[in-house]
Write an enzyme that holds these catalytic residues in place. Structure first.
Site, PDB file in Angstrom:
ATOM      1  N   SER A 150       3.688  -2.113  10.626  1.00 48.83           N
ATOM      2  CA  SER A 150       5.246  -2.192  11.080  1.00 48.83           C
ATOM      3  C   SER A 150       6.263  -3.060  10.071  1.00 48.83           C
ATOM      4  O   SER A 150       6.612  -3.137  10.948  1.00 48.83           O
ATOM      5  CB  SER A 150       5.266  -1.517  11.783  1.00 48.83           C
TER       6      SER A 150
ATOM      7  N   GLU B  80      -6.975   4.413   7.440  1.00 44.93           N
ATOM      8  CA  GLU B  80      -6.503   5.806   7.898  1.00 44.93           C
ATOM      9  C   GLU B  80      -7.933   6.796   7.017  1.00 44.93           C
ATOM     10  O   GLU B  80      -8.148   7.754   7.377  1.00 44.93           O
ATOM     11  CB  GLU B  80      -5.535   6.335   6.653  1.00 44.93           C
TER      12      GLU B  80
ATOM     13  N   HIS C 194      -9.605   1.182   5.372  1.00 46.91           N
ATOM     14  CA  HIS C 194      -8.125   1.566   5.945  1.00 46.91           C
ATOM     15  C   HIS C 194      -8.460   1.708   7.139  1.00 46.91           C
ATOM     16  O   HIS C 194      -9.397   3.218   7.148  1.00 46.91           O
ATOM     17  CB  HIS C 194      -7.094   1.852   4.970  1.00 46.91           C
TER      18      HIS C 194
ATOM     19  N   ASN D 183       0.438  -1.220   0.195  1.00 43.22           N
ATOM     20  CA  ASN D 183      -0.190  -0.199   0.063  1.00 43.22           C
ATOM     21  C   ASN D 183       0.834   1.564  -0.422  1.00 43.22           C
ATOM     22  O   ASN D 183       1.430   1.841   1.062  1.00 43.22           O
ATOM     23  CB  ASN D 183      -1.156   0.030   1.368  1.00 43.22           C
ATOM     24  N   TRP D 184       1.140   1.620  -1.278  1.00 41.95           N
ATOM     25  CA  TRP D 184       2.078   2.729  -1.562  1.00 41.95           C
ATOM     26  C   TRP D 184       0.838   4.253  -0.311  1.00 41.95           C
ATOM     27  O   TRP D 184       2.000   5.274  -0.593  1.00 41.95           O
ATOM     28  CB  TRP D 184       2.204   3.412  -3.039  1.00 41.95           C
ATOM     29  N   LYS D 185       0.238   4.071  -0.203  1.00 48.38           N
ATOM     30  CA  LYS D 185      -0.854   5.270   0.722  1.00 48.38           C
ATOM     31  C   LYS D 185      -0.147   6.519  -0.355  1.00 48.38           C
ATOM     32  O   LYS D 185      -0.488   6.027  -1.782  1.00 48.38           O
ATOM     33  CB  LYS D 185      -0.495   5.847   2.164  1.00 48.38           C
TER      34      LYS D 185
ATOM     35  N   GLY E 264       2.990  -1.146   4.067  1.00 52.93           N
ATOM     36  CA  GLY E 264       3.076   0.343   3.998  1.00 52.93           C
ATOM     37  C   GLY E 264       4.449   0.988   3.273  1.00 52.93           C
ATOM     38  O   GLY E 264       4.331   0.887   2.510  1.00 52.93           O
ATOM     39  N   GLY E 265       5.017   1.601   4.857  1.00 56.16           N
ATOM     40  CA  GLY E 265       6.186   2.284   4.181  1.00 56.16           C
ATOM     41  C   GLY E 265       6.951   1.514   3.833  1.00 56.16           C
ATOM     42  O   GLY E 265       7.438   1.819   2.621  1.00 56.16           O
TER      43      GLY E 265
ATOM     44  N   GLU F 159      -5.319  -4.884  10.740  1.00 61.29           N
ATOM     45  CA  GLU F 159      -4.021  -4.111  10.877  1.00 61.29           C
ATOM     46  C   GLU F 159      -5.040  -3.306  12.273  1.00 61.29           C
ATOM     47  O   GLU F 159      -5.258  -2.262  12.158  1.00 61.29           O
ATOM     48  CB  GLU F 159      -4.484  -2.963   9.750  1.00 61.29           C
TER      49      GLU F 159
ATOM     50  N   GLY G 165       2.940   2.382  11.273  1.00 57.72           N
ATOM     51  CA  GLY G 165       4.058   3.643  10.818  1.00 57.72           C
ATOM     52  C   GLY G 165       4.696   4.008  12.209  1.00 57.72           C
ATOM     53  O   GLY G 165       5.099   4.579  11.845  1.00 57.72           O
TER      54      GLY G 165
HETATM   55  P1  13P Z   1       3.210   0.619   7.615  1.00 55.72           P
HETATM   56  O1  13P Z   1       3.506  -0.651   7.233  1.00 55.72           O
HETATM   57  O2  13P Z   1       3.926   1.590   7.266  1.00 55.72           O
HETATM   58  O3  13P Z   1       2.773   0.158   9.487  1.00 55.72           O
HETATM   59  O4  13P Z   1       1.589   0.829   7.347  1.00 55.72           O
HETATM   60  C1  13P Z   1       0.803  -0.177   7.730  1.00 55.72           C
HETATM   61  C2  13P Z   1      -0.492   0.452   6.483  1.00 55.72           C
HETATM   62  O5  13P Z   1      -1.204   1.124   6.839  1.00 55.72           O
HETATM   63  C3  13P Z   1      -0.431  -0.294   5.277  1.00 55.72           C
HETATM   64  O6  13P Z   1      -1.683  -0.635   5.309  1.00 55.72           O
END
Ligand code: 13P
Length: 262
Positions: A221, A99, A97, A11-13, A242-243, A176, A182
């Site tokens: 993470s 967010e 998600h 997930n590149w966000k 994510g990251g 999640e 993050g």
């Molecule tokens: P991180 O891997 O940056 O913690 O993010 C997880 C996430 O929200 C994937 O959708």
């Protein structure tokens, strides 16, 4: 014990540019042979969907978007519909998600209403043949209050009640925990395993076949060096990243960890 193929979703966000996307895609594609036993999917910002489709077509890597509207078309400024996703060859879509939940919560919708909206989005994706990846997880406050199972059961039950358990056979779940996203503070493999097992058992009450078949991903993470112990747990079928999905080598390491654990 049924063998489920692992899935790693990146997930590149809201990150990157068309030039950084090209570098990332090239870096992943050149190493794709090293993770052939895992399914891999990328979730770029929607404006890069066409670029991602062009790069990944003909490869074993799939793609999707980070959200979709529960409506098929109409006056919903800024939203993207399931038929539009089909237009760009999306196999998956992320739904619910945390967010996105936070953004909605800011405009005053409570968590129960959000669960119903997520169930509607799930239904829309399924009707259009797109596999929904439903994200579920507790906030830091809910975690501290010991409400993890309550929060997860509430959304799962609503999705099943609204769509029927059979619809879950064409879906993916992602646990999640918001406190792990993050923060660099991943859940331990044992904690995540307990929650994944709880989810699977909740589904088993309705349909044992679907419970055994459904992929349940862990997100929060996940990095190259903690992926393998997480993925070695019996009910963790891959990750939502994510990251670490923004760095080709790091992401490939995670895909390899899933691939070797099959
Ligand atoms: P991180 O891997 O940056 O913690 O993010 C997880 C996430 O929200 C994937 O959708």
């Amino acid at each position: 014990m049924p063998v489920r193929k692992p899935l790693v979703a990146g997930n590149w966000k809201m990150n990157g540019s068309s030039s950084s996307a090209k570098i990332l895609l090239d870096g992943i594609l050149t190493q794709a042979k090293s993770f052939q036993s895992a399914d891999v999917a990328l979730f770029p910002p929607s404006v890069y969907l066409q670029q991602v489709q062009a790069a990944l077509s003909g490869s074993a890597i799939s793609w999707g978007t980070q959200n979709l509207s529960q409506f098929k078309h109409g006056a919903y400024t800024g939203e993207i519909s399931a038929p539009m996703l089909n237009d760009f060859g999306c196999k998956y879509v992320l739904i619910g998600h945390s967010e996105r939940r936070c953004l909605y919560a800011e405009i005053g919708l409570d968590q129960l209403v959000l669960d119903y909206i997520i169930a509607e989005k799930y239904s829309m994706a399924s009707q259009e043949g797109i596999i929904p990846i439903i994200c579920i997880g507790e906030s830091p406050e809910e975690h501290a209050q010991g409400k993890t199972e309550e929060v997860i059961a509430r959304l799962l039950d609503i999705v099943i009640e609204q769509n029927g358990v059979s619809a879950l056979s064409q879906a993916v779940l992602a646990y999640e925990p918001v406190w792990a996203i993050g923060t660099g503070k991943s859940a331990t493999p044992e904690w995540a395993q307990d929650v994944h097992s709880f989810m699977r058992e909740r589904i088993r009450k309705h349909d044992p076949v679907t419970a055994d078949k459904i992929q349940i991903l862990y997100g929060g993470s996940v990095k190259g060096d903690n992926a393998a112990p997480l993925f070695s747990m019996p009910d963790i079928d891959g990750g939502l990243i994510g990251g670490a999905s923004l760095d080709a080598d790091e992401f490939v390491k995670i895909c390899q960890a899933a691939s070797f654990n099959l």
